[in-house]
Scaffold this motif. Structure first.
Motif, PDB file in Angstrom:
ATOM      1  N   TRP A 180      32.162 -58.485  21.788  1.00 36.29           N
ATOM      2  CA  TRP A 180      31.772 -57.633  20.673  1.00 36.29           C
ATOM      3  C   TRP A 180      32.800 -56.551  20.416  1.00 36.29           C
ATOM      4  CZ3 TRP A 180      27.397 -58.295  17.724  1.00 36.29           C
ATOM      5  CH2 TRP A 180      26.485 -59.258  18.191  1.00 36.29           C
ATOM      6  N   TYR A 231      26.389 -64.392  21.782  1.00 38.82           N
ATOM      7  CA  TYR A 231      27.791 -64.026  21.609  1.00 38.82           C
ATOM      8  C   TYR A 231      28.278 -63.258  22.828  1.00 38.82           C
ATOM      9  CZ  TYR A 231      27.756 -65.705  16.838  1.00 38.82           C
ATOM     10  OH  TYR A 231      27.675 -66.518  15.735  1.00 38.82           O
ATOM     11  N   ALA A 253      31.768 -60.432  16.395  1.00 38.69           N
ATOM     12  CA  ALA A 253      31.458 -60.993  17.700  1.00 38.69           C
ATOM     13  C   ALA A 253      32.062 -62.389  17.821  1.00 38.69           C
ATOM     14  CB  ALA A 253      29.949 -61.059  17.909  1.00 38.69           C
TER      15      ALA A 253
END
Length: 122
Positions: free
Chosen positions: A112, A109, A96
């Motif tokens: 991904w 985050y 991430a």
């Protein structure tokens, strides 16, 4: 915008090693803090390790001393070297990316990968 693609997962016996890679698209990879997370069936996503844009590394207690996170900005690639693997390391591993400083919270985050399965047999 960053696209992330993990590779390197597989089946390994306890005590063995694997190296995961995460290839990032885009020209700004070097500016992102990067992290590895994992998720086992029925469990929450768990932070494994992070590396800042300047290369400072951070590890979760369960992997400290066994796993090493690194990055090669010239290759737009993040790595996770996993040694002394244990059955409890079995999970889908995700890389991430986030702007700014690193975080242990997966919700912070922005980008991904699709994940790669790591299975450690006893």
């Amino acid at each position: 915008q960053v696209q992330l693609v993990e590779s390197g997962g597989g089946l390994v016996q306890a005590g063995g090693s694997l190296r995961l890679s995460c290839l990032a698209s885009g020209r700004t990879f070097s500016t992102y803090a990067m992290g590895w997370f994992r998720q086992a069936p029925g469990k929450e996503r768990e932070w494994v390790a992070s590396i800042s844009s300047s290369g400072i590394t951070y590890y979760g207690d369960s992997v400290k001393g066994r796993f090493t996170i690194s990055r090669d900005n010239a290759k737009n690639t993040l790595y996770l070297q996993m040694n002394s693997l244990k059955p409890e390391d079995t999970a889908v591993y995700y890389c991430a990316a986030k702007s700014g400083w690193y975080s242990v919270n997966y919700k912070s985050y922005n980008y991904w990968g699709q994940g790669t399965q790591v299975t450690v047999s006893s």
